[in-house]
Design an enzyme around this catalytic site. Structure first.
Site, PDB file in Angstrom:
ATOM      1  N   LYS A 159     -13.028   1.231   2.536  1.00 55.11           N
ATOM      2  CA  LYS A 159     -13.335  -0.084   3.122  1.00 55.11           C
ATOM      3  C   LYS A 159     -13.950   0.077   4.506  1.00 55.11           C
ATOM      4  O   LYS A 159     -14.937  -0.577   4.835  1.00 55.11           O
ATOM      5  CB  LYS A 159     -12.053  -0.922   3.259  1.00 55.11           C
ATOM      6  CG  LYS A 159     -11.576  -1.544   1.966  1.00 55.11           C
ATOM      7  CD  LYS A 159     -10.170  -2.126   2.156  1.00 55.11           C
ATOM      8  CE  LYS A 159      -9.557  -2.479   0.810  1.00 55.11           C
ATOM      9  NZ  LYS A 159      -8.107  -2.667   0.881  1.00 55.11           N
ATOM     10  N   GLN A 169      -2.987  -4.093   3.919  1.00 54.31           N
ATOM     11  CA  GLN A 169      -3.004  -3.386   2.633  1.00 54.31           C
ATOM     12  C   GLN A 169      -1.649  -3.496   1.938  1.00 54.31           C
ATOM     13  O   GLN A 169      -0.607  -3.237   2.538  1.00 54.31           O
ATOM     14  CB  GLN A 169      -3.372  -1.908   2.871  1.00 54.31           C
ATOM     15  CG  GLN A 169      -3.525  -1.089   1.615  1.00 54.31           C
ATOM     16  CD  GLN A 169      -4.728  -1.484   0.765  1.00 54.31           C
ATOM     17  OE1 GLN A 169      -5.743  -1.956   1.270  1.00 54.31           O
ATOM     18  NE2 GLN A 169      -4.617  -1.304  -0.540  1.00 54.31           N
ATOM     19  N   ASP A 187      -8.340 -11.768   2.191  1.00 47.77           N
ATOM     20  CA  ASP A 187      -7.767 -11.476   0.868  1.00 47.77           C
ATOM     21  C   ASP A 187      -7.542 -12.753   0.060  1.00 47.77           C
ATOM     22  O   ASP A 187      -7.337 -12.693  -1.159  1.00 47.77           O
ATOM     23  CB  ASP A 187      -6.401 -10.795   1.039  1.00 47.77           C
ATOM     24  CG  ASP A 187      -6.474  -9.287   0.850  1.00 47.77           C
ATOM     25  OD1 ASP A 187      -7.318  -8.834   0.058  1.00 47.77           O
ATOM     26  OD2 ASP A 187      -5.679  -8.583   1.487  1.00 47.77           O
TER      27      ASP A 187
HETATM   28  N1  GUN Z   1      -3.798  -3.440  -2.719  1.00 47.29           N
HETATM   29  C1  GUN Z   1      -4.460  -3.343  -3.895  1.00 47.29           C
HETATM   30  N2  GUN Z   1      -5.433  -4.293  -3.967  1.00 47.29           N
HETATM   31  C2  GUN Z   1      -5.371  -4.983  -2.811  1.00 47.29           C
HETATM   32  C3  GUN Z   1      -6.131  -6.063  -2.288  1.00 47.29           C
HETATM   33  O1  GUN Z   1      -7.057  -6.607  -2.918  1.00 47.29           O
HETATM   34  N3  GUN Z   1      -5.773  -6.484  -1.055  1.00 47.29           N
HETATM   35  C4  GUN Z   1      -4.763  -5.924  -0.350  1.00 47.29           C
HETATM   36  N4  GUN Z   1      -4.474  -6.426   0.840  1.00 47.29           N
HETATM   37  N5  GUN Z   1      -4.035  -4.911  -0.806  1.00 47.29           N
HETATM   38  C5  GUN Z   1      -4.361  -4.445  -2.027  1.00 47.29           C
END
Ligand code: GUN
Length: 294
Positions: A48, A92, A115
């Site tokens: 990311k 996360q 998110d």
């Molecule tokens: N862990 C796995 N997928 C995601 C996501 O789309 N967002 C977040 N914050 N954590 C994740």
């Protein structure tokens, strides 16, 4: 089906970022908070960060110890909520067990919740209003629109009812006028339910559970699953990543299908960047980029 779409979306985001800088001196900023050292999460966060910088955005990473207290984590989020250079905040998941995920998510400013997990955004999406949309379902929707043009009247089955994928995916498909079924572990005659679908989105977290003979010929199959399973064919103790559908048999009948890895994952990150851009435009009262939101 998806080969060029993530790069195309990132390219559109990057072009918009250039204009924001040139015309308004605004640089979108995305903060990612990682608690602990889960290897899969570390891989996602690294990827990311790299792509955020690649589209010209400001990238901030907060890596916190696995035993960080809830108060300390909330203090980091508060600071990011108040930081004018940060337009998107992603914590996360999963978090270590001693941290209350619902509480943590609810402490993120809804306007910066890229998110789309905050209860305000969930409610806005559920009532068809402008919201931040969870990245994975948004990425799936973009792939489906790219393939079909209009989704109106399609029969769609979403397998899985999670807050992160299943439920928002169903809302988005409904918003595009699909007839939507949400299937889950208690669904009766799952094979028959799936056989009726023009669109199958599998998001249950069970390796290769959907076989090809469940798929209607020509249906589009989106595989959200990421499962690590033993791969004795690669050598003793080796593992491999597979999805929730049995790719080989489903690919024989499907009109289009996403692979694992490399299908939905890159779209999720592209949509995170798109959401960060959208949040930046909204925060500054500027028009939103077209085609990058639901
Ligand atoms: N862990 C796995 N997928 C995601 C996501 O789309 N967002 C977040 N914050 N954590 C994740």
């Amino acid at each position: 089906m998806v080969k060029h779409l993530p790069a195309r979306v990132r390219g559109q985001v990057a072009e918009h970022v250039v204009r924001l800088k040139a015309e308004h001196a605004i640089i979108p900023g995305l903060a990612v908070v990682l608690v602990g050292e889960d290897p899969a999460s570390q891989v996602y966060v690294r990827s990311k960060g790299k792509l955020t910088v690649e589209v010209g955005m400001h990238s901030v990473e907060h890596k916190l110890d696995v035993d960080t207290s809830e108060a300390d984590l909330l203090a980091v989020i508060d600071q990011l909520n108040a930081d004018a250079a940060i337009h998107g905040i992603l914590v996360q998941l999963p978090l270590p067990n001693h941290l209350n995920e619902d509480l943590v998510i609810s402490s993120i400013s809804p306007a910066k919740d890229v998110d789309g997990f905050h209860i305000s955004n969930v409610g806005l999406l559920g009532t068809g209003q402008k919201s931040m949309v969870p990245c994975t379902p948004l990425g799936c929707l973009m792939m489906l629109r790219d393939h079909f043009g209009s989704l109106s009247g399609c029969d769609a089955v979403v397998i899985g009812r999670s807050n992160i994928v299943g439920k928002p995916m169903a809302q988005l498909l409904l918003g595009d006028s699909c007839t939507v079924t949400i299937a889950h572990s208690r669904t009766k005659d799952l094979a028959d339910v799936v056989r009726r679908a023009d669109i199958v989105v599998a998001a249950v977290g069970r390796a290769e559970m959907v076989p090809g003979d469940w798929i209607k010929p020509g249906a589009v199959v989106i595989d959200v699953g990421i499962n690590r399973i033993p791969a004795p064919e690669k050598g003793e103790g080796k593992m491999k990543l597979v999805g929730d559908v049995d790719y080989a048999t489903c690919a024989e009948v499907a009109g289009a299908i996403t692979p694992v890895p490399g299908g939905v994952g890159p779209m999720t990150i592209a949509c995170l960047l798109a959401n960060t851009l959208t949040a930046t435009c909204r925060a500054n009262g500027l028009p939103e980029p077209e085609g990058l939101t639901s």
